[in-house]
Motif scaffolding. Sequence first.
Motif, PDB file in Angstrom:
ATOM      1  N   LYS A  73      64.879  63.714 -24.103  1.00 58.50           N
ATOM      2  CA  LYS A  73      64.353  64.920 -24.734  1.00 58.50           C
ATOM      3  C   LYS A  73      65.276  65.392 -25.854  1.00 58.50           C
ATOM      4  O   LYS A  73      66.499  65.378 -25.722  1.00 58.50           O
ATOM      5  CB  LYS A  73      64.200  66.006 -23.673  1.00 58.50           C
ATOM      6  N   ILE A  74      64.662  65.808 -26.947  1.00 56.85           N
ATOM      7  CA  ILE A  74      65.401  66.378 -28.070  1.00 56.85           C
ATOM      8  C   ILE A  74      65.757  67.826 -27.717  1.00 56.85           C
ATOM      9  O   ILE A  74      64.891  68.612 -27.340  1.00 56.85           O
ATOM     10  CB  ILE A  74      64.551  66.337 -29.360  1.00 56.85           C
ATOM     11  N   ASP A  75      67.036  68.165 -27.833  1.00 59.40           N
ATOM     12  CA  ASP A  75      67.481  69.533 -27.580  1.00 59.40           C
ATOM     13  C   ASP A  75      67.088  70.436 -28.750  1.00 59.40           C
ATOM     14  O   ASP A  75      66.932  69.949 -29.881  1.00 59.40           O
ATOM     15  CB  ASP A  75      68.996  69.574 -27.371  1.00 59.40           C
ATOM     16  N   PRO A  76      66.946  71.743 -28.522  1.00 64.32           N
ATOM     17  CA  PRO A  76      66.580  72.656 -29.613  1.00 64.32           C
ATOM     18  C   PRO A  76      67.537  72.518 -30.798  1.00 64.32           C
ATOM     19  O   PRO A  76      68.755  72.549 -30.639  1.00 64.32           O
ATOM     20  CB  PRO A  76      66.698  74.046 -28.970  1.00 64.32           C
ATOM     21  N   GLY A  77      66.964  72.308 -31.979  1.00 65.28           N
ATOM     22  CA  GLY A  77      67.751  72.180 -33.201  1.00 65.28           C
ATOM     23  C   GLY A  77      68.430  70.834 -33.399  1.00 65.28           C
ATOM     24  O   GLY A  77      69.104  70.628 -34.406  1.00 65.28           O
ATOM     25  N   GLU A  78      68.274  69.922 -32.451  1.00 61.00           N
ATOM     26  CA  GLU A  78      68.953  68.624 -32.529  1.00 61.00           C
ATOM     27  C   GLU A  78      68.191  67.677 -33.448  1.00 61.00           C
ATOM     28  O   GLU A  78      66.967  67.567 -33.387  1.00 61.00           O
ATOM     29  CB  GLU A  78      69.067  68.022 -31.126  1.00 61.00           C
ATOM     30  N   ASP A  79      68.919  66.961 -34.275  1.00 59.62           N
ATOM     31  CA  ASP A  79      68.346  65.922 -35.119  1.00 59.62           C
ATOM     32  C   ASP A  79      67.888  64.764 -34.224  1.00 59.62           C
ATOM     33  O   ASP A  79      68.636  64.351 -33.323  1.00 59.62           O
ATOM     34  CB  ASP A  79      69.405  65.436 -36.113  1.00 59.62           C
ATOM     35  N   PRO A  80      66.682  64.208 -34.427  1.00 66.24           N
ATOM     36  CA  PRO A  80      66.195  63.133 -33.558  1.00 66.24           C
ATOM     37  C   PRO A  80      67.115  61.907 -33.505  1.00 66.24           C
ATOM     38  O   PRO A  80      67.319  61.344 -32.432  1.00 66.24           O
ATOM     39  CB  PRO A  80      64.829  62.787 -34.146  1.00 66.24           C
ATOM     40  N   LEU A  81      67.684  61.492 -34.640  1.00 69.18           N
ATOM     41  CA  LEU A  81      68.598  60.352 -34.617  1.00 69.18           C
ATOM     42  C   LEU A  81      69.848  60.682 -33.805  1.00 69.18           C
ATOM     43  O   LEU A  81      70.306  59.857 -33.011  1.00 69.18           O
ATOM     44  CB  LEU A  81      68.970  59.907 -36.028  1.00 69.18           C
ATOM     45  N   ALA A  82      70.379  61.872 -33.961  1.00 73.71           N
ATOM     46  CA  ALA A  82      71.551  62.282 -33.166  1.00 73.71           C
ATOM     47  C   ALA A  82      71.197  62.264 -31.686  1.00 73.71           C
ATOM     48  O   ALA A  82      72.016  61.860 -30.846  1.00 73.71           O
ATOM     49  CB  ALA A  82      72.026  63.665 -33.588  1.00 73.71           C
ATOM     50  N   CYS A  83      69.987  62.666 -31.347  1.00 74.46           N
ATOM     51  CA  CYS A  83      69.529  62.622 -29.957  1.00 74.46           C
ATOM     52  C   CYS A  83      69.475  61.183 -29.454  1.00 74.46           C
ATOM     53  O   CYS A  83      69.905  60.889 -28.338  1.00 74.46           O
ATOM     54  CB  CYS A  83      68.156  63.293 -29.838  1.00 74.46           C
ATOM     55  N   ALA A  84      68.947  60.280 -30.271  1.00 72.24           N
ATOM     56  CA  ALA A  84      68.854  58.872 -29.870  1.00 72.24           C
ATOM     57  C   ALA A  84      70.239  58.284 -29.616  1.00 72.24           C
ATOM     58  O   ALA A  84      70.462  57.591 -28.614  1.00 72.24           O
ATOM     59  CB  ALA A  84      68.115  58.073 -30.945  1.00 72.24           C
ATOM     60  N   ILE A  85      71.172  58.574 -30.500  1.00 74.08           N
ATOM     61  CA  ILE A  85      72.548  58.079 -30.341  1.00 74.08           C
ATOM     62  C   ILE A  85      73.143  58.634 -29.049  1.00 74.08           C
ATOM     63  O   ILE A  85      73.759  57.897 -28.270  1.00 74.08           O
ATOM     64  CB  ILE A  85      73.383  58.468 -31.584  1.00 74.08           C
TER      65      ILE A  85
END
Length: 185
Positions: free
Chosen positions: A79-91
């Motif tokens: 899950k993507i955290d609020p305000g998190e960039d999707p690529l940063a979430c994937a990493i």
Amino acid sequence: MDKHLKETKIDSELAYNGGFLKVHRDTVALPDGKHTKREYIRHPGAVVIIPVLDDGQVLLERQYRYPNDRVFIELPAGKIDPGEDPLACAIRELEEETGYTGTDWQFVATIHNAIAYSDEHLDIYLARGLSAGEVKLDDGEFIETFTASVDQMLDWVRSGQITDVKTVIGTFWLDKLRSGDWKLD
């Protein structure tokens, strides 16, 4: 252009407000003017990672999923955290769930996995240049990792051993990329 298909919200209420999901119940006007109810889940979005090792093997997970009372074979995701960039979430998710980090990341596609009852979307990323590290699972998260070839994954999709939609789609994308039929930007 699609006005003849569009539904218009008249009223909205929160039917359920959970820690992770929110269920909305809206009254909508249909294109013919009649009114009906729509219930749907609001979801913050998620990422899916297709982690390909240098030898071409794909890093996969086995995880128990309570709603279906079984262990599924899946690509890493989260899950993507609020305000998190999707690529940063994937990493972040790849490292947390598998311990691996990658040096080469490419966006593959966005999918909407449950359009009839949820606004959830999943951004799919291909990760290469992988290095093993330490798993950092969330409290209450239990995951087993293993590797498989793309051909094995295709066989498992065909036989019904892989039924998770994000993993099925990721497998097909990987097969198309491997064959050169599809290219990434």
